[in-house]
Write a protein that holds these residues in place. Structure first.
Motif, PDB file in Angstrom:
ATOM      1  N   VAL A 130      11.087   6.347  58.782  1.00  0.00           N
ATOM      2  CA  VAL A 130      12.449   5.971  58.410  1.00  0.00           C
ATOM      3  C   VAL A 130      13.365   7.135  58.767  1.00  0.00           C
ATOM      4  O   VAL A 130      13.104   8.279  58.390  1.00  0.00           O
ATOM      5  CB  VAL A 130      12.567   5.642  56.909  1.00  0.00           C
ATOM      6  CG1 VAL A 130      14.032   5.521  56.502  1.00  0.00           C
ATOM      7  CG2 VAL A 130      11.839   4.347  56.588  1.00  0.00           C
ATOM      8  N   VAL A 131      14.425   6.839  59.512  1.00  0.00           N
ATOM      9  CA  VAL A 131      15.392   7.859  59.913  1.00  0.00           C
ATOM     10  C   VAL A 131      16.728   7.549  59.249  1.00  0.00           C
ATOM     11  O   VAL A 131      17.293   6.471  59.456  1.00  0.00           O
ATOM     12  CB  VAL A 131      15.568   7.905  61.443  1.00  0.00           C
ATOM     13  CG1 VAL A 131      16.608   8.959  61.821  1.00  0.00           C
ATOM     14  CG2 VAL A 131      14.241   8.201  62.127  1.00  0.00           C
ATOM     15  N   ILE A 132      17.214   8.469  58.440  1.00  0.00           N
ATOM     16  CA  ILE A 132      18.514   8.308  57.781  1.00  0.00           C
ATOM     17  C   ILE A 132      19.569   8.919  58.695  1.00  0.00           C
ATOM     18  O   ILE A 132      19.625  10.138  58.877  1.00  0.00           O
ATOM     19  CB  ILE A 132      18.523   8.978  56.401  1.00  0.00           C
ATOM     20  CG1 ILE A 132      17.408   8.380  55.530  1.00  0.00           C
ATOM     21  CG2 ILE A 132      19.877   8.795  55.723  1.00  0.00           C
ATOM     22  CD1 ILE A 132      17.275   9.036  54.171  1.00  0.00           C
ATOM     23  N   HIS A 133      20.391   8.052  59.274  1.00  0.00           N
ATOM     24  CA  HIS A 133      21.377   8.472  60.270  1.00  0.00           C
ATOM     25  C   HIS A 133      22.690   8.894  59.608  1.00  0.00           C
ATOM     26  O   HIS A 133      22.946   8.552  58.458  1.00  0.00           O
ATOM     27  CB  HIS A 133      21.626   7.322  61.245  1.00  0.00           C
ATOM     28  CG  HIS A 133      22.356   7.720  62.483  1.00  0.00           C
ATOM     29  ND1 HIS A 133      22.005   8.816  63.236  1.00  0.00           N
ATOM     30  CD2 HIS A 133      23.433   7.170  63.105  1.00  0.00           C
ATOM     31  CE1 HIS A 133      22.819   8.916  64.266  1.00  0.00           C
ATOM     32  NE2 HIS A 133      23.693   7.944  64.206  1.00  0.00           N
ATOM     33  N   HIS A 134      23.506   9.641  60.345  1.00  0.00           N
ATOM     34  CA  HIS A 134      24.768  10.200  59.837  1.00  0.00           C
ATOM     35  C   HIS A 134      24.508  11.107  58.636  1.00  0.00           C
ATOM     36  O   HIS A 134      25.321  11.169  57.698  1.00  0.00           O
ATOM     37  CB  HIS A 134      25.751   9.097  59.435  1.00  0.00           C
ATOM     38  CG  HIS A 134      26.137   8.187  60.553  1.00  0.00           C
ATOM     39  ND1 HIS A 134      26.541   8.655  61.784  1.00  0.00           N
ATOM     40  CD2 HIS A 134      26.170   6.827  60.639  1.00  0.00           C
ATOM     41  CE1 HIS A 134      26.816   7.631  62.577  1.00  0.00           C
ATOM     42  NE2 HIS A 134      26.591   6.524  61.913  1.00  0.00           N
ATOM     43  N   ALA A 135      23.394  11.805  58.670  1.00  0.00           N
ATOM     44  CA  ALA A 135      23.022  12.654  57.533  1.00  0.00           C
ATOM     45  C   ALA A 135      24.018  13.784  57.321  1.00  0.00           C
ATOM     46  O   ALA A 135      24.160  14.285  56.199  1.00  0.00           O
ATOM     47  CB  ALA A 135      21.622  13.225  57.748  1.00  0.00           C
TER      48      ALA A 135
END
Length: 224
Positions: A130-135
């Protein structure tokens, strides 16, 4: 938001029930292909090469396109020629990557067309990553909440964080000619976009140029 429903005028509340019923029916029809494709009874095709799936649970703004571009460029640099497919539900995947928007991860938690959700959070159990974007745009508490929600879904996948870092700009009529980001220094920029997360785009342009003209943002029903 649902909490605002009791404060609506009587006529609006009277119309709300049939509208919500229609939205629920439409949502069920839209989710049917996803449910059928995820069924263990459905056979999957196996390709003679590794298959990496990059998907999301919500509609737009999750960084799926930049991630596919990033992976394709990395594989190409390694001497691997990637093939990008837009329909993959019938394929057996070796790695499943799920992108999550760090600014609005689940929207209002309702399914399309009432909200942005395409699949329930339980679908995260299929994910390997899982990649949390706009971190870089979300606060630490928000990122921790998203990561906790991912873990609470029952998945054992790894969680990573990503952000967009522009390297250059180009003119529409000369896409192959790269221009330095410095050409925007001190310029007034009008942002026009048709992407899922315009706020992140505006923030990026503001960091580059520092000046943005007056904005008029059209909000979709996902954000109501």
């Amino acid at each position: 938001p649902d909490a605002a429903v009791p404060n609506l005028p009587f006529l609006h509340r009277a119309l709300l029930l049939p509208l919500l019923s229609a939205a629920s029916a439409a949502s069920a029809l839209l989710r049917l292909p996803v449910i059928l494709s995820s069924s263990p009874l459905r056979s999957r095709r196996t390709l003679p090469v590794p298959v990496i799936s990059v998907g999301n649970l919500t509609w737009g703004g999750n960084g799926k396109t930049p991630m596919v571009d990033f992976l394709a460029r990395r594989f190409h640099a390694m001497g691997v020629s990637p093939l990008i497919l837009t329909r993959h539900r019938s394929l057996l995947r070796d790695v499943e990557i799920v992108m999550v928007n760090g600014l609005t991860p689940w929207g209002n938690t309702h399914f399309i067309p009432r909200g942005p959700m395409r699949e329930p959070l339980s679908a995260l159990t299929r994910a390997d990553i899982v990649v949390i974007h706009h971190a870089d745009l979300a606060c630490e508490a928000q990122l921790e909440t998203i990561a906790r929600t991912v873990q609470d879904s029952g998945t054992t996948c790894s969680v990573f964080f990503s952000k967009l870092a522009p390297s250059h700009i180009f003119e529409v009529h000369q896409p192959l000619q790269r221009l330095s980001l410095n050409v925007l220094d001190g310029m007034i920029v009008l942002c026009v976009s048709a992407i899922g997360c315009p706020d992140a785009f505006i923030h990026t342009v503001r960091e580059i140029s520092g000046i943005i003209s007056t904005l008029s943002t059209l909000r979709s029903f996902f954000q109501l």
